[in-house]
Design a protein around this motif. Structure first.
Motif, short mmCIF file in Angstrom:
data_model
loop_
_atom_site.label_atom_id
_atom_site.label_comp_id
_atom_site.label_asym_id
_atom_site.label_seq_id
_atom_site.Cartn_x
_atom_site.Cartn_y
_atom_site.Cartn_z
N PHE A 199 1.72 2.01 -3.40
CA PHE A 199 0.47 2.36 -4.08
C PHE A 199 0.14 3.83 -3.82
O PHE A 199 -0.10 4.62 -4.74
N TYR A 200 0.15 4.21 -2.54
CA TYR A 200 -0.22 5.58 -2.18
C TYR A 200 0.88 6.58 -2.55
O TYR A 200 0.61 7.76 -2.69
N HIS B 95 -10.97 -5.81 1.38
CA HIS B 95 -9.63 -5.26 1.17
C HIS B 95 -9.00 -5.98 -0.02
O HIS B 95 -9.03 -7.21 -0.09
N THR B 96 -8.48 -5.18 -0.95
CA THR B 96 -7.87 -5.77 -2.15
C THR B 96 -6.52 -5.11 -2.43
O THR B 96 -6.39 -4.36 -3.39
N TRP C 175 -6.77 7.72 -9.54
CA TRP C 175 -7.20 6.74 -8.53
C TRP C 175 -7.07 7.35 -7.12
O TRP C 175 -7.98 7.24 -6.29
N LYS D 35 -2.69 -0.03 7.81
CA LYS D 35 -3.80 -0.99 7.91
C LYS D 35 -3.78 -1.72 9.26
O LYS D 35 -3.69 -2.95 9.33
N LEU E 61 -10.00 8.12 -4.17
CA LEU E 61 -9.96 7.56 -2.81
C LEU E 61 -10.01 8.62 -1.72
O LEU E 61 -10.29 8.31 -0.56
N GLU F 89 0.84 -1.21 0.00
CA GLU F 89 0.00 0.00 0.00
C GLU F 89 0.87 1.26 0.00
O GLU F 89 0.51 2.27 -0.58
N1 IYR Z 1 -6.24 -1.09 -1.50
C1 IYR Z 1 -6.06 0.27 -1.05
C2 IYR Z 1 -6.71 1.28 -1.92
C3 IYR Z 1 -8.18 1.26 -2.04
C4 IYR Z 1 -8.73 1.08 -3.30
C5 IYR Z 1 -10.08 1.15 -3.47
I1 IYR Z 1 -10.81 1.02 -5.35
C6 IYR Z 1 -10.93 1.38 -2.38
O1 IYR Z 1 -12.31 1.43 -2.57
C7 IYR Z 1 -10.39 1.59 -1.11
C8 IYR Z 1 -9.01 1.50 -0.97
C9 IYR Z 1 -6.45 0.42 0.43
O2 IYR Z 1 -7.06 -0.49 0.99
O3 IYR Z 1 -6.16 1.44 1.03
#
Ligand code: IYR
Length: 225
Positions: A94-95, A172-173, A103, A116, A107, A91
């Protein structure tokens, strides 16, 4: 029993018509109380509740009834810690940019970030895996059909079952999710992690983003012909 025997449908329940709308509306009201939350209490939840919810998920319809799913229910503190560390590492990147601007903008209203803690605090994580090959018998190695649709349905059933039992959830993905395959000890060739669910009681200070309560008007989401 014949190989392709059909048995009479014996457990369908018909309700008086005047009860049907009431039932539909009660179910709607109950489902509207389901919210994804990101702050979980560490209060324990008995395993048999989780098992019953997984059994409900596994009643979902699936392509050729192959049931192309496997659920790993995790309450081991050590395994949850491993999952938190691996997810937070992914993550982070990602962020920090991998997601791309559009994206990250989408969010913002959710207020999510790379931290997390709930992956360690919540009593249960349920990793859902999809299976490419399988069949009605566990040992079958036939092609599975409509795998995504089937596992999506089962995951939806699972979320509803957990909500019905009185538990809060979060889907969670993390991307990529392959670390779950290794941590959960699943078969890399045949299975793919589909989703990770967090389940438990909400923390006392749990919040819901206002943004998440805005649902599209009926005419936007449905057409009656
Ligand atoms: N997986 C990341 C980002 C995330 C992506 C989406 I599309 C969401 O609806 C919420 C989060 C995270 O869990 O922070």
């Amino acid at each position: 029993m014949k190989e392709h025997a059909n048995i009479p449908l014996s457990d369908f329940v018909e309700y008086p018509q005047e009860e049907m709308l009431q039932r539909a509306n009660e179910y709607l009201a109950n489902t509207k109380r389901r919210h994804s939350i990101r702050s979980f209490s560490d209060r324990p939840v008995p395993q048999d509740i989780i098992e019953a919810c997984i059994k409900t998920a596994a009643t979902a319809p699936s392509g050729a009834n192959h049931q192309p799913w496997h659920f790993v229910a995790i309450h081991s503190q050590d395994v949850k810690k491993q999952i938190r560390h691996a997810a937070e590492e992914l993550e982070q990147s990602f962020y920090e940019g991998r997601a791309g601007e559009e994206w990250l903008d989408a969010l913002k209203p959710l207020g999510t970030d790379a931290q997390k803690p709930y992956l360690e605090h919540a009593p249960w994580l349920i990793a859902v895996f999809s299976q490419k090959k399988g069949g009605i018998q566990t040992e079958d190695k036939n092609t599975n059909y409509y795998v995504h649709e089937s596992v999506g349905l089962a995951t939806g059933f699972l979320i509803q079952a957990l909500h019905n039992a009185g538990l809060a959830t979060l889907t969670h993905t993390p991307k990529p999710m392959s670390f779950l395959t290794d941590i959960c000890g699943r078969d890399r060739d045949n299975e793919r992690p589909y989703m990770l669910l967090i389940a438990g009681y909400p923390a006392d200070d749990a919040t819901v983003p206002e943004h998440a309560l805005v649902k599209k008007p009926f005419d936007d989401i449905a057409t009656i012909l």
